[in-house]
Design a protein around this motif. Structure first.
Motif, PDB file in Angstrom:
ATOM      1  N   GLU A 141       4.135 -37.333 118.273  1.00  0.00           N
ATOM      2  CA  GLU A 141       4.569 -37.759 119.461  1.00  0.00           C
ATOM      3  C   GLU A 141       5.208 -38.987 119.874  1.00  0.00           C
ATOM      4  O   GLU A 141       5.837 -39.277 120.827  1.00  0.00           O
ATOM      5  N   GLY A 142       5.015 -39.635 118.616  1.00  0.00           N
ATOM      6  CA  GLY A 142       5.804 -41.183 118.878  1.00  0.00           C
ATOM      7  C   GLY A 142       5.235 -42.087 119.628  1.00  0.00           C
ATOM      8  O   GLY A 142       5.851 -42.842 120.060  1.00  0.00           O
ATOM      9  N   LEU A 143       4.029 -41.971 119.931  1.00  0.00           N
ATOM     10  CA  LEU A 143       3.344 -42.919 120.864  1.00  0.00           C
ATOM     11  C   LEU A 143       3.165 -44.289 120.121  1.00  0.00           C
ATOM     12  O   LEU A 143       2.844 -44.109 118.926  1.00  0.00           O
ATOM     13  N   LYS A 144       3.168 -45.349 121.118  1.00  0.00           N
ATOM     14  CA  LYS A 144       2.668 -46.624 120.558  1.00  0.00           C
ATOM     15  C   LYS A 144       1.385 -46.730 120.246  1.00  0.00           C
ATOM     16  O   LYS A 144       0.524 -46.074 120.862  1.00  0.00           O
ATOM     17  N   ASP A 145       0.872 -47.426 119.381  1.00  0.00           N
ATOM     18  CA  ASP A 145      -0.565 -47.824 118.999  1.00  0.00           C
ATOM     19  C   ASP A 145      -1.359 -48.185 120.491  1.00  0.00           C
ATOM     20  O   ASP A 145      -2.666 -47.778 120.622  1.00  0.00           O
ATOM     21  N   SER A 146      -0.775 -49.042 121.017  1.00  0.00           N
ATOM     22  CA  SER A 146      -1.167 -49.318 122.519  1.00  0.00           C
ATOM     23  C   SER A 146      -1.598 -48.167 123.317  1.00  0.00           C
ATOM     24  O   SER A 146      -2.541 -48.237 124.182  1.00  0.00           O
ATOM     25  N   GLU A 147      -0.613 -47.279 123.269  1.00  0.00           N
ATOM     26  CA  GLU A 147      -0.696 -46.056 124.258  1.00  0.00           C
ATOM     27  C   GLU A 147      -1.852 -44.937 123.597  1.00  0.00           C
ATOM     28  O   GLU A 147      -2.728 -44.542 124.308  1.00  0.00           O
ATOM     29  N   ILE A 148      -1.865 -44.988 122.388  1.00  0.00           N
ATOM     30  CA  ILE A 148      -2.967 -44.336 121.739  1.00  0.00           C
ATOM     31  C   ILE A 148      -4.293 -44.874 122.073  1.00  0.00           C
ATOM     32  O   ILE A 148      -5.297 -44.066 122.321  1.00  0.00           O
ATOM     33  N   ALA A 149      -4.346 -46.078 121.838  1.00  0.00           N
ATOM     34  CA  ALA A 149      -5.697 -46.676 121.892  1.00  0.00           C
ATOM     35  C   ALA A 149      -6.206 -46.520 123.408  1.00  0.00           C
ATOM     36  O   ALA A 149      -7.410 -46.144 123.932  1.00  0.00           O
ATOM     37  N   ALA A 150      -5.374 -46.697 124.470  1.00  0.00           N
ATOM     38  CA  ALA A 150      -5.615 -46.117 125.922  1.00  0.00           C
ATOM     39  C   ALA A 150      -6.255 -44.649 126.160  1.00  0.00           C
ATOM     40  O   ALA A 150      -7.087 -44.575 126.791  1.00  0.00           O
ATOM     41  N   ILE A 151      -5.444 -43.685 125.416  1.00  0.00           N
ATOM     42  CA  ILE A 151      -5.640 -42.439 125.778  1.00  0.00           C
ATOM     43  C   ILE A 151      -6.961 -42.038 125.100  1.00  0.00           C
ATOM     44  O   ILE A 151      -7.921 -41.314 125.441  1.00  0.00           O
ATOM     45  N   LEU A 152      -7.086 -42.855 123.742  1.00  0.00           N
ATOM     46  CA  LEU A 152      -8.460 -42.417 123.100  1.00  0.00           C
ATOM     47  C   LEU A 152      -9.752 -43.356 123.362  1.00  0.00           C
ATOM     48  O   LEU A 152     -10.970 -42.884 122.957  1.00  0.00           O
ATOM     49  N   GLY A 153      -9.471 -44.439 124.308  1.00  0.00           N
ATOM     50  CA  GLY A 153     -10.480 -45.333 124.584  1.00  0.00           C
ATOM     51  C   GLY A 153     -10.986 -46.133 123.513  1.00  0.00           C
ATOM     52  O   GLY A 153     -12.137 -46.475 123.418  1.00  0.00           O
ATOM     53  N   VAL A 154     -10.073 -46.572 122.487  1.00  0.00           N
ATOM     54  CA  VAL A 154     -10.584 -47.281 121.397  1.00  0.00           C
ATOM     55  C   VAL A 154      -9.686 -48.735 121.261  1.00  0.00           C
ATOM     56  O   VAL A 154      -8.604 -48.575 121.980  1.00  0.00           O
ATOM     57  N   SER A 155      -9.859 -49.348 120.399  1.00  0.00           N
ATOM     58  CA  SER A 155      -8.928 -50.744 120.292  1.00  0.00           C
ATOM     59  C   SER A 155      -7.668 -50.265 119.357  1.00  0.00           C
ATOM     60  O   SER A 155      -7.773 -49.378 118.740  1.00  0.00           O
ATOM     61  N   ILE A 156      -6.729 -51.137 119.559  1.00  0.00           N
ATOM     62  CA  ILE A 156      -5.602 -51.014 118.671  1.00  0.00           C
ATOM     63  C   ILE A 156      -5.694 -50.967 117.243  1.00  0.00           C
ATOM     64  O   ILE A 156      -5.359 -50.280 116.331  1.00  0.00           O
ATOM     65  N   ASN A 157      -6.903 -51.805 116.804  1.00  0.00           N
ATOM     66  CA  ASN A 157      -7.079 -52.066 115.440  1.00  0.00           C
ATOM     67  C   ASN A 157      -7.751 -50.760 115.033  1.00  0.00           C
ATOM     68  O   ASN A 157      -7.572 -50.080 113.667  1.00  0.00           O
ATOM     69  N   THR A 158      -8.570 -49.922 115.841  1.00  0.00           N
ATOM     70  CA  THR A 158      -9.160 -48.934 115.411  1.00  0.00           C
ATOM     71  C   THR A 158      -8.159 -47.819 115.113  1.00  0.00           C
ATOM     72  O   THR A 158      -8.223 -47.018 114.361  1.00  0.00           O
ATOM     73  N   ILE A 161      -6.355 -48.569 111.920  1.00  0.00           N
ATOM     74  CA  ILE A 161      -7.313 -48.023 110.788  1.00  0.00           C
ATOM     75  C   ILE A 161      -7.302 -46.482 110.504  1.00  0.00           C
ATOM     76  O   ILE A 161      -7.329 -45.832 109.421  1.00  0.00           O
ATOM     77  N   ARG A 162      -7.435 -45.775 111.706  1.00  0.00           N
ATOM     78  CA  ARG A 162      -7.592 -44.126 111.734  1.00  0.00           C
ATOM     79  C   ARG A 162      -6.347 -43.668 111.014  1.00  0.00           C
ATOM     80  O   ARG A 162      -6.205 -42.797 110.670  1.00  0.00           O
ATOM     81  N   LEU A 163      -5.221 -44.279 111.706  1.00  0.00           N
ATOM     82  CA  LEU A 163      -3.854 -43.613 111.100  1.00  0.00           C
ATOM     83  C   LEU A 163      -3.739 -43.921 109.508  1.00  0.00           C
ATOM     84  O   LEU A 163      -3.243 -43.060 108.987  1.00  0.00           O
ATOM     85  N   HIS A 164      -4.092 -45.198 109.145  1.00  0.00           N
ATOM     86  CA  HIS A 164      -3.989 -45.449 107.542  1.00  0.00           C
ATOM     87  C   HIS A 164      -4.763 -44.575 107.050  1.00  0.00           C
ATOM     88  O   HIS A 164      -4.416 -44.092 105.970  1.00  0.00           O
ATOM     89  N   ARG A 165      -6.016 -44.351 107.351  1.00  0.00           N
ATOM     90  CA  ARG A 165      -7.003 -43.336 106.605  1.00  0.00           C
ATOM     91  C   ARG A 165      -6.563 -41.911 106.764  1.00  0.00           C
ATOM     92  O   ARG A 165      -6.739 -41.156 105.857  1.00  0.00           O
ATOM     93  N   ALA A 166      -5.756 -41.574 107.885  1.00  0.00           N
ATOM     94  CA  ALA A 166      -5.268 -40.014 108.109  1.00  0.00           C
ATOM     95  C   ALA A 166      -4.305 -39.791 107.163  1.00  0.00           C
ATOM     96  O   ALA A 166      -4.332 -38.918 106.198  1.00  0.00           O
ATOM     97  N   LYS A 167      -3.544 -40.870 106.883  1.00  0.00           N
ATOM     98  CA  LYS A 167      -2.369 -40.585 105.806  1.00  0.00           C
ATOM     99  C   LYS A 167      -3.090 -40.824 104.297  1.00  0.00           C
ATOM    100  O   LYS A 167      -2.660 -39.747 103.341  1.00  0.00           O
TER     101      LYS A 167
END
Length: 199
Positions: A141-158, A161-167
């Protein structure tokens, strides 16, 4: 009432294609149609409660993501949905720097590439839902980390971390289950080592 309907029509026209595409990539075509419909029923009912201090897109993606997670948890659908991922999207998600396709492909290489992407798609759907969701939001989707954090209700750091672990998880799945080789035209290809353990 008329104003609300007009607003919903505008919201639907702008966001329905995006949300449908997002849900198709997240949970597969078979489930995406029904879930998209459910999402916009919820949007229509709650549009009057939307607070202008947050982004409309973030709010709608929140509703869509929650609906997708509910669907992921409620029924097994991996086999049906895995085949619906777009090849170029999976190419980018799986390993941006591992392989690329730059030359025109011969028929044989197109078959090999299709099989490789099919293999990758199957394992993307095996990622845990929290990793899969972050990966699709970020890489596809090409969303920024800050947008993803807002959507998921988690911190940008989270999110990071999740994106790194997913890959990493996807890379491990591929290495554990696939044999990689080069074709005569130097295209990277793979074949599964044995029957997939996923049901």
């Amino acid at each position: 009432m008329g104003t609300h309907e007009l607003q919903f029509d505008q919201v639907y026209a702008e966001f329905q294609p995006k949300i449908y595409r997002y849900l198709t990539r997240l949970i597969g075509l078979k489930d995406a149609e029904d879930v998209t419909q459910d999402v916009f029923i919820k949007v229509n009912r709650a549009l009057h409660t939307f607070k202008k201090d947050s982004q409309l897109s973030t709010w709608i993606y929140q509703i869509a993501t929650n609906a997708a997670i509910d669907r992921m948890r409620s029924q097994p659908f991996k086999q049906e949905s895995a085949e619906q991922f777009n090849e170029s999207d999976i190419d980018r998600l799986a390993a941006k720097n591992t392989y690329s396709y730059k030359k025109p492909l011969l028929i044989e290489d197109q078959v090999v590439r299709q099989e490789m992407n099919e293999c990758i798609r199957n394992f993307v759907m095996d990622l845990p839902e929290n990793y899969r969701t972050v990966a699709v939001l970020s890489e596809i989707e090409g969303l920024k980390d800050s947008e993803i954090a807002a959507i998921l209700g988690v911190s940008i750091n989270t999110v990071k971390i999740r994106l790194h672990r997913a890959k990493n998880n996807l890379r491990k799945l591929l290495l554990a289950n696939c044999n990689f080789y080069r074709t005569d035209c130097n295209e990277l290809a793979c074949e599964q080592k044995g029957p997939s353990s996923s049901q």
